[in-house]
Structures are given as C-alpha cells and as structure tokens.
Design a protein around this motif. Sequence first.
Motif, PDB file in Angstrom:
ATOM      1  N   GLN A   1     -15.826  60.613  21.515  1.00 20.15           N
ATOM      2  CA  GLN A   1     -16.663  59.500  21.070  1.00 20.15           C
ATOM      3  C   GLN A   1     -16.941  58.538  22.224  1.00 20.15           C
ATOM      4  OE1 GLN A   1     -18.224  59.033  18.126  1.00 20.15           O
ATOM      5  NE2 GLN A   1     -19.150  57.210  19.039  1.00 20.15           N
ATOM      6  N   ILE A   2     -15.920  58.278  23.031  1.00 24.34           N
ATOM      7  CA  ILE A   2     -16.111  57.390  24.187  1.00 24.34           C
ATOM      8  C   ILE A   2     -17.078  58.018  25.192  1.00 24.34           C
ATOM      9  CG2 ILE A   2     -14.944  56.374  26.192  1.00 24.34           C
ATOM     10  CD1 ILE A   2     -12.467  56.052  24.342  1.00 24.34           C
ATOM     11  N   LEU A   3     -16.916  59.327  25.435  1.00 27.79           N
ATOM     12  CA  LEU A   3     -17.820  60.016  26.362  1.00 27.79           C
ATOM     13  C   LEU A   3     -19.262  59.949  25.854  1.00 27.79           C
ATOM     14  CD1 LEU A   3     -18.164  61.773  28.879  1.00 27.79           C
ATOM     15  CD2 LEU A   3     -17.686  63.772  27.450  1.00 27.79           C
ATOM     16  N   LYS A   4     -19.437  60.188  24.564  1.00 26.04           N
ATOM     17  CA  LYS A   4     -20.771  60.121  23.967  1.00 26.04           C
ATOM     18  C   LYS A   4     -21.369  58.723  24.149  1.00 26.04           C
ATOM     19  CE  LYS A   4     -23.010  60.923  19.447  1.00 26.04           C
ATOM     20  NZ  LYS A   4     -23.238  59.580  18.929  1.00 26.04           N
ATOM     21  N   GLU A   5     -20.563  57.705  23.922  1.00 27.69           N
ATOM     22  CA  GLU A   5     -21.053  56.327  24.049  1.00 27.69           C
ATOM     23  C   GLU A   5     -21.431  55.987  25.481  1.00 27.69           C
ATOM     24  OE1 GLU A   5     -17.975  53.975  22.353  1.00 27.69           O
ATOM     25  OE2 GLU A   5     -18.445  54.563  20.289  1.00 27.69           O
ATOM     26  N   ILE A   6     -20.699  56.522  26.459  1.00 25.79           N
ATOM     27  CA  ILE A   6     -21.041  56.266  27.866  1.00 25.79           C
ATOM     28  C   ILE A   6     -22.457  56.757  28.155  1.00 25.79           C
ATOM     29  CG2 ILE A   6     -20.557  56.988  30.244  1.00 25.79           C
ATOM     30  CD1 ILE A   6     -17.574  56.908  29.522  1.00 25.79           C
ATOM     31  N   PHE A   7     -22.767  57.965  27.703  1.00 23.86           N
ATOM     32  CA  PHE A   7     -24.108  58.508  27.950  1.00 23.86           C
ATOM     33  C   PHE A   7     -25.164  57.744  27.164  1.00 23.86           C
ATOM     34  CE2 PHE A   7     -21.842  61.887  29.952  1.00 23.86           C
ATOM     35  CZ  PHE A   7     -22.739  62.484  30.811  1.00 23.86           C
ATOM     36  N   GLU A   8     -24.872  57.433  25.918  1.00 18.98           N
ATOM     37  CA  GLU A   8     -25.864  56.734  25.099  1.00 18.98           C
ATOM     38  C   GLU A   8     -26.138  55.334  25.626  1.00 18.98           C
ATOM     39  OE1 GLU A   8     -25.222  58.902  20.762  1.00 18.98           O
ATOM     40  OE2 GLU A   8     -24.075  57.086  21.240  1.00 18.98           O
ATOM     41  N   GLN A   9     -25.099  54.636  26.068  1.00 17.55           N
ATOM     42  CA  GLN A   9     -25.288  53.280  26.577  1.00 17.55           C
ATOM     43  C   GLN A   9     -26.029  53.268  27.905  1.00 17.55           C
ATOM     44  OE1 GLN A   9     -21.369  51.527  26.544  1.00 17.55           O
ATOM     45  NE2 GLN A   9     -21.213  51.647  24.312  1.00 17.55           N
ATOM     46  N   THR A  10     -26.032  54.431  28.581  1.00 16.27           N
ATOM     47  CA  THR A  10     -26.783  54.542  29.825  1.00 16.27           C
ATOM     48  C   THR A  10     -28.244  54.905  29.553  1.00 16.27           C
ATOM     49  OG1 THR A  10     -24.722  55.358  30.822  1.00 16.27           O
ATOM     50  CG2 THR A  10     -26.689  55.557  32.157  1.00 16.27           C
ATOM     51  N   GLY A  11     -28.566  55.210  28.301  1.00 20.96           N
ATOM     52  CA  GLY A  11     -29.954  55.463  27.934  1.00 20.96           C
ATOM     53  C   GLY A  11     -30.294  56.896  27.607  1.00 20.96           C
ATOM     54  N   PHE A  12     -29.277  57.782  27.522  1.00 25.29           N
ATOM     55  CA  PHE A  12     -29.534  59.187  27.220  1.00 25.29           C
ATOM     56  C   PHE A  12     -29.260  59.484  25.745  1.00 25.29           C
ATOM     57  CE2 PHE A  12     -28.113  59.022  31.669  1.00 25.29           C
ATOM     58  CZ  PHE A  12     -29.246  59.534  32.293  1.00 25.29           C
ATOM     59  N   ALA A  13     -30.106  60.297  25.146  1.00 19.63           N
ATOM     60  CA  ALA A  13     -29.862  60.779  23.790  1.00 19.63           C
ATOM     61  C   ALA A  13     -28.956  62.006  23.886  1.00 19.63           C
ATOM     62  CB  ALA A  13     -31.177  61.156  23.112  1.00 19.63           C
TER      63      ALA A  13
ATOM     64  N   GLU B   1     -20.145  54.390  42.114  1.00 21.12           N
ATOM     65  CA  GLU B   1     -20.905  54.322  40.876  1.00 21.12           C
ATOM     66  C   GLU B   1     -20.025  54.513  39.632  1.00 21.12           C
ATOM     67  OE1 GLU B   1     -23.896  53.467  40.571  1.00 21.12           O
ATOM     68  OE2 GLU B   1     -24.704  53.628  42.591  1.00 21.12           O
ATOM     69  N   THR B   2     -18.810  55.009  39.837  1.00 17.32           N
ATOM     70  CA  THR B   2     -17.958  55.366  38.702  1.00 17.32           C
ATOM     71  C   THR B   2     -16.835  54.365  38.465  1.00 17.32           C
ATOM     72  OG1 THR B   2     -18.416  57.692  39.283  1.00 17.32           O
ATOM     73  CG2 THR B   2     -16.683  57.318  37.680  1.00 17.32           C
ATOM     74  N   THR B   3     -16.536  53.538  39.421  1.00 14.49           N
ATOM     75  CA  THR B   3     -15.387  52.634  39.325  1.00 14.49           C
ATOM     76  C   THR B   3     -15.414  51.779  38.055  1.00 14.49           C
ATOM     77  OG1 THR B   3     -15.236  52.544  41.733  1.00 14.49           O
ATOM     78  CG2 THR B   3     -14.119  50.813  40.494  1.00 14.49           C
ATOM     79  N   ALA B   4     -16.584  51.307  37.681  1.00  9.34           N
ATOM     80  CA  ALA B   4     -16.681  50.435  36.505  1.00  9.34           C
ATOM     81  C   ALA B   4     -16.346  51.164  35.205  1.00  9.34           C
ATOM     82  CB  ALA B   4     -18.085  49.842  36.414  1.00  9.34           C
ATOM     83  N   LEU B   5     -16.361  52.491  35.238  1.00  4.53           N
ATOM     84  CA  LEU B   5     -16.088  53.272  34.027  1.00  4.53           C
ATOM     85  C   LEU B   5     -14.608  53.560  33.830  1.00  4.53           C
ATOM     86  CD1 LEU B   5     -18.964  55.921  34.311  1.00  4.53           C
ATOM     87  CD2 LEU B   5     -18.932  53.877  32.880  1.00  4.53           C
ATOM     88  N   VAL B   6     -13.777  53.242  34.807  1.00  2.00           N
ATOM     89  CA  VAL B   6     -12.350  53.595  34.744  1.00  2.00           C
ATOM     90  C   VAL B   6     -11.654  53.100  33.482  1.00  2.00           C
ATOM     91  CG1 VAL B   6     -10.107  53.221  35.845  1.00  2.00           C
ATOM     92  CG2 VAL B   6     -12.061  53.945  37.216  1.00  2.00           C
ATOM     93  N   PRO B   7     -11.846  51.835  33.047  1.00  2.00           N
ATOM     94  CA  PRO B   7     -11.185  51.408  31.803  1.00  2.00           C
ATOM     95  C   PRO B   7     -11.547  52.283  30.608  1.00  2.00           C
ATOM     96  CG  PRO B   7     -12.002  49.509  33.005  1.00  2.00           C
ATOM     97  CD  PRO B   7     -12.569  50.713  33.685  1.00  2.00           C
TER      98      PRO B   7
END
Length: 266
Positions: free
Chosen positions: A103-115, A82-88
Amino acid sequence: MTLALIAGRGHLPAEVAAAQAEPPLICAYEGIAPEALDVDLIFRLETLGTLLVQLGERGVTQVCFCGGIDRPTLDSSKLDAETTALVPLFQKALAAGDNGALQILKEIFEQTGFAVMGADKLVPDLVAPPGVLSEAWPDAQMRRDAARGEDVLAGLAPLDIGQACVIGKEQVLGVETMGGTDHLLSTLPPVTRSANAILCKGPKAGQIREIDMPTIGPNTLVAAHAAGLVGVVVDAGDVIILDSDRCAQVADDLGLVLWSRRGGEG
C-alpha cells in the motif's frame, strides 16, 4: 509510451507486454530479470526516486507491477539524492506486512502522479473464469477440502502472511508464508501424499490487487503434482492464471483437478 511495467520474475510481465497496443517501458529490479523481455531501466530501492523522475521524463503516466520481486533490504550507503526523502516511507513499509508495504509503495507512485494499473485490468483474460478447467472433476472430499481452504485463507487474512494453503481430509497441512507458494509446496509433511490434498489459492482481505494479485501458472501445477497433491483450487475472478490453456493441459497430463471456484461453492 505512457505505460511502464515494473517487471519481476516469471512470465506475467511478458504476457502483459504482449497484450498492449504500444510496447511498454520495461523496468526491472537489479538482479531480477523478467522472462522474454528486454529491460529498459534497472533500479534498486535506494534509487526509486530517480526511477520516478526517469518515468516522468519519458512521458509515462501509468505503471503496472507484475511478476515476482523479493522483499528488498535498504542499504543507506547506496541511496541517491532523489531517493533520500523517501527513506521514512521505506522504513515504514519494510516494517509492515505484505499488504501494508505494498500500500505504501502504491501511494508513492500515485502521489508522484502515476496511475497504478493492475495486470488484471490491462489483460482481463488473465483472470480465472469460474468452472472446472481440467478433465478431472472435484469429488465430494475435494469439495469439502476446498470449503475448508476458503475458511483457512479468510482466517489468515488478518495475519497478512500469504495467499495459499494446502488442505487434505479437511486438515491444514501447510500455509503460505514469506517463502511463497513454491516454498509451501516444497516443505509439506510426508502425510500429504496419502491425504489427497489440494492447494487452495486466493486473495487476502484487503489485498493490494493492483500490485500483488495471486497468480498460478503451469509450473504451479507441476510443483503441486510433485508434492503429491491431487488438485489446485483458485478463487474465480480473483486469481491470475498464466497461459490457462497450457495449465489445463498440464493438469490433464498429470491427472490433476484444476478448479476455479466461486466463494461458498460446494
């Protein structure tokens, strides 16, 4: 349960959890246990994708990052499917400064649908109110040093290296780097003890407040006193003070000034 805490070390996660009407889901990074909380889910950088799936399955819609977590390394041998696609994105974050990585970590969660919620939004009373919180008040030299500290932190902001500095007699005696405030206070030069120096702490320009808001607590005051400082100055409205009543009492017991200063205040 709609809120999950991505909980690190220190007492902040417990304070945030205690202030919620419904107990949040507690998620902890492997090897880092939050104080006074039972952990529901343990994860690693290499299993972050799975954590995102688990949060969704449990009905979580909001996440709050609170508490200290060291910058991780990436071990490709431990990656799950489930995590391989996040490596880049991980590689980009690990190569960036603190703000860039968060900022990148925040965007990962937000793009997955979490506030992504800041601890200061969930518990507004944690934020330092303006004013002198100790019985001792800043003298003229401390006021000049605090103004110098404000300028130093503003100058350090583009370097993205820390949220604190130590100033004595308007001289810079130390700046916070990746080791954090504790490391700064434990590695100051001997001259600090004769300089009536202060710790100045505040956010960097562009600070990712939702994930990394500057924080002090009673242990910060104890460490400052042990380092020979005479005061701790934080930016009013921009720094979390854990257990503020206890901080004021510790400051008074140790004879320290604890000042929540407005920017530009003399």
